[in-house]
Design an enzyme around this catalytic site. Structure first.
Site, PDB file in Angstrom:
ATOM      1  N   TRP A 118      94.911  64.981  36.916  1.00 29.05           N
ATOM      2  CA  TRP A 118      94.484  64.921  38.327  1.00 29.05           C
ATOM      3  C   TRP A 118      95.759  64.808  39.161  1.00 29.05           C
ATOM      4  O   TRP A 118      96.590  63.929  38.901  1.00 29.05           O
ATOM      5  CB  TRP A 118      93.597  63.686  38.508  1.00 29.05           C
TER       6      TRP A 118
ATOM      7  N   ASP B 205      91.999  55.715  32.983  1.00 28.41           N
ATOM      8  CA  ASP B 205      91.360  56.069  34.247  1.00 28.41           C
ATOM      9  C   ASP B 205      89.968  56.580  33.888  1.00 28.41           C
ATOM     10  O   ASP B 205      89.834  57.629  33.243  1.00 28.41           O
ATOM     11  CB  ASP B 205      92.187  57.143  34.965  1.00 28.41           C
TER      12      ASP B 205
ATOM     13  N   LYS C 257      81.569  59.158  41.497  1.00 32.50           N
ATOM     14  CA  LYS C 257      80.821  60.269  40.908  1.00 32.50           C
ATOM     15  C   LYS C 257      79.548  59.805  40.221  1.00 32.50           C
ATOM     16  O   LYS C 257      78.459  60.302  40.504  1.00 32.50           O
ATOM     17  CB  LYS C 257      81.706  61.023  39.911  1.00 32.50           C
TER      18      LYS C 257
HETATM   19  N1  PLA Z   1      90.748  59.655  38.743  1.00 32.82           N
HETATM   20  C1  PLA Z   1      90.402  60.914  38.449  1.00 32.82           C
HETATM   21  C2  PLA Z   1      90.726  61.445  37.105  1.00 32.82           C
HETATM   22  C3  PLA Z   1      89.734  61.695  39.398  1.00 32.82           C
HETATM   23  O1  PLA Z   1      89.396  62.937  39.091  1.00 32.82           O
HETATM   24  C4  PLA Z   1      89.435  61.158  40.665  1.00 32.82           C
HETATM   25  C5  PLA Z   1      88.738  61.967  41.718  1.00 32.82           C
HETATM   26  C6  PLA Z   1      89.819  59.823  40.902  1.00 32.82           C
HETATM   27  C7  PLA Z   1      90.473  59.104  39.924  1.00 32.82           C
HETATM   28  C8  PLA Z   1      89.578  59.119  42.186  1.00 32.82           C
HETATM   29  O2  PLA Z   1      88.317  59.077  42.627  1.00 32.82           O
HETATM   30  P1  PLA Z   1      87.835  58.019  43.711  1.00 32.82           P
HETATM   31  O3  PLA Z   1      89.044  57.396  44.320  1.00 32.82           O
HETATM   32  O4  PLA Z   1      87.079  58.825  44.691  1.00 32.82           O
HETATM   33  O5  PLA Z   1      87.017  57.052  42.951  1.00 32.82           O
HETATM   34  N2  PLA Z   1      88.981  63.356  41.702  1.00 32.82           N
HETATM   35  C9  PLA Z   1      88.256  64.258  42.611  1.00 32.82           C
HETATM   36  C10 PLA Z   1      88.456  63.910  44.066  1.00 32.82           C
HETATM   37  C11 PLA Z   1      86.777  64.219  42.346  1.00 32.82           C
HETATM   38  C12 PLA Z   1      89.864  63.724  44.545  1.00 32.82           C
HETATM   39  O6  PLA Z   1      90.740  64.520  44.229  1.00 32.82           O
HETATM   40  O7  PLA Z   1      90.051  62.730  45.241  1.00 32.82           O
HETATM   41  C13 PLA Z   1      88.750  65.681  42.290  1.00 32.82           C
HETATM   42  O8  PLA Z   1      88.224  66.630  42.877  1.00 32.82           O
HETATM   43  O9  PLA Z   1      89.625  65.836  41.427  1.00 32.82           O
END
Ligand code: PLA
Length: 428
Positions: A160, A241, A277
């Site tokens: 991510w 995570d 989610k």
């Molecule tokens: N960790 C991972 C691996 C994630 O994919 C995301 C969210 C988070 C943490 C953080 O989410 P939160 O702070 O909203 O609880 N990833 C998303 C959204 C869904 C984003 O980028 O913020 C994504 O589209 O990858």
């Protein structure tokens, strides 16, 4: 020397004062931010911005990982609506403690570690409510920097995108380890083990507990066990995570298996949980950071320090989302309903994987697409190149991250054919 610098600075402020702002009274100092350049667009949230700016009715957003129903609409879970009704009008709006709602933290760690986990019974887990999963990761990164200032974080490739930003802003030295093998579209387990074997003792390693983002590729139980042994023998710290508990398999227990394996091996792990989610509470920003300690006194100490890091940043976390989660998880009926609803979401995504794959095959695509159904969680790491993604956006108004990640949660019965057709067009 010092005064010269000030004078130069002052001159610069004065010289630009007249240029842009007509409403600034004469003599007022402006130009404070003239050196500030526009920030780079966020690789994920920037896609949503671009999508919103597109007026084409055919547009499709498979960028951000936000669940949509089969009509393409955002979903509020029934269990959440019911919890809201139970809470409505009955709670005051006092500040939460710095570490958040105690009952929420208790329920949250039970979900991660298991209701009867010895680490919980022995009160060895320090848990604080956080600003969703991002806040949990950031709080931990700051904690790591404060108490292990010379340690490194090892981050999988790919990951991510925000993980890099989080540990960079916490000023932790970041390194990477191999995770995904493009040639097999699977886990590069050998590469992963080889790289982690080289990590110095005392290093921290970022692991996605389940439904790896962006690849949708997770280690098997046996591979987790092997990793756990390596972490033990080489003195590595596992940081999980867990942003998608329930989304990988539809089963929150199964999706926590990596954490359970490491816990049973006696690791002092830490875990970032998000309810964005799995409970659809995206904008409520509700999450939990937990750190497994040696004993209950250490857990009290660690919690107090986590709170102290939170205090000057945001003081204490928001109330409403934590109350919703607490209400759902403490009511057996609502909890049962939540499990069912998570499963419905996970199953719809799995169904869409099959639909996307079969549509591509029907169109006669000669490329292999079986990874679409083999990967799990919210995302399909399609293998599309940046150029192909750019064409999808320009020619078909389909928005996704440039690494070729498709948020399967945004695919519906209504758009899957259009999406498959467009993918086929750009990959011919
Ligand atoms: N960790 C991972 C691996 C994630 O994919 C995301 C969210 C988070 C943490 C953080 O989410 P939160 O702070 O909203 O609880 N990833 C998303 C959204 C869904 C984003 O980028 O913020 C994504 O589209 O990858």
């Amino acid at each position: 020397m010092a005064s010269g610098l000030v004078r130069n600075g002052a001159k610069r402020f004065m010289s630009t004062a007249a240029a842009p702002a007509s409403s600034v009274p004469a003599g007022a100092r402006s130009g404070w931010w003239e050196a500030v350049q526009p920030a780079a667009r966020d690789p994920i949230l920037g896609v949503t911005e671009a999508f919103l700016a597109d007026s084409d009715p055919k547009k499709v957003n498979v960028g951000v990982g936000a669940y949509r129903n089969d009509e393409g609409k955002p979903v509020v879970l029934e269990c959440v609506r019911k919890a809201e009704q139970i809470i409505a009008g009955k709670q005051n709006m006092e500040y939460l403690p710095m570490g958040g709602l105690v009952k929420f933290n208790d329920l949250s760690v039970k979900l991660a570690y298991g209701d009867t986990a010895p680490v919980l019974e022995e009160k060895r887990v320090a848990a604080v409510q956080t600003l969703s999963g991002t806040g949990a990761c950031r709080l931990f990164a700051d904690f790591q920097k404060r108490f292990k200032p010379d340690s490194r974080i090892y981050i999988p490739v790919p990951t991510w995108a925000n993980h890099h930003n989080i540990w960079r802003d916490a000023r932790v030295e970041a390194h990477t380890f191999r995770y995904y093998k493009p040639s097999t579209r699977g886990l590069d387990f050998e590469g992963l083990m080889e790289d982690l074997k080289k990590a110095p003792e005392g290093s921290f390693v970022l692991l996605h507990a389940c439904a790896h983002n962006p690849t949708g590729v997770d280690p098997t139980a046996d591979q987790w066990k092997e990793m756990s042994q390596l972490f033990k023998s080489n003195g590595l710290f596992p940081f999980f995570d867990m942003a998608y508990q329930g989304f990988a398999s539809g089963d929150t227990v199964r999706d926590a298996q990596a954490i359970r394996i490491f816990m049973e091996d006696g690791h002092q792990l830490a875990c970032a949980q998000s309810f964005a989610k799995n409970m659809g509470l995206y904008g409520q920003r509700v999450g939990c950071l937990s750190v497994v300690c040696d004993n209950s006194q250490q857990a009290v100490n660690v919690k107090s320090q986590l709170q102290q890091i939170a205090r000057p940043m945001y003081s204490n976390p928001p109330l409403h989302g934590a109350q919703i989660v607490t209400t759902v998880l403490s009511d057996p009926e609502l909890k049962e309903q939540w499990y069912k609803e998570v499963k419905v979401m996970a199953d719809r995504i799995i169904g869409m994987r099959e639909a996307l794959k079969s549509n591509l095959e029907k169109l006669g695509s000669s490329l292999p697409w079986k990874h679409i159904t083999e990967q799990i969680g919210m995302f399909c790491y399609s293998g599309l190149t940046e150029d192909q993604v750019d064409r999808l956006t320009k020619e078909f108004h389909i928005y996704m991250t440039r690494n070729g990640r498709i948020s399967m949660a945004g695919v519906t019965t209504g758009n899957v054919e259009y999406l498959a057709n467009a993918i086929h067009e750009v990959t011919k």
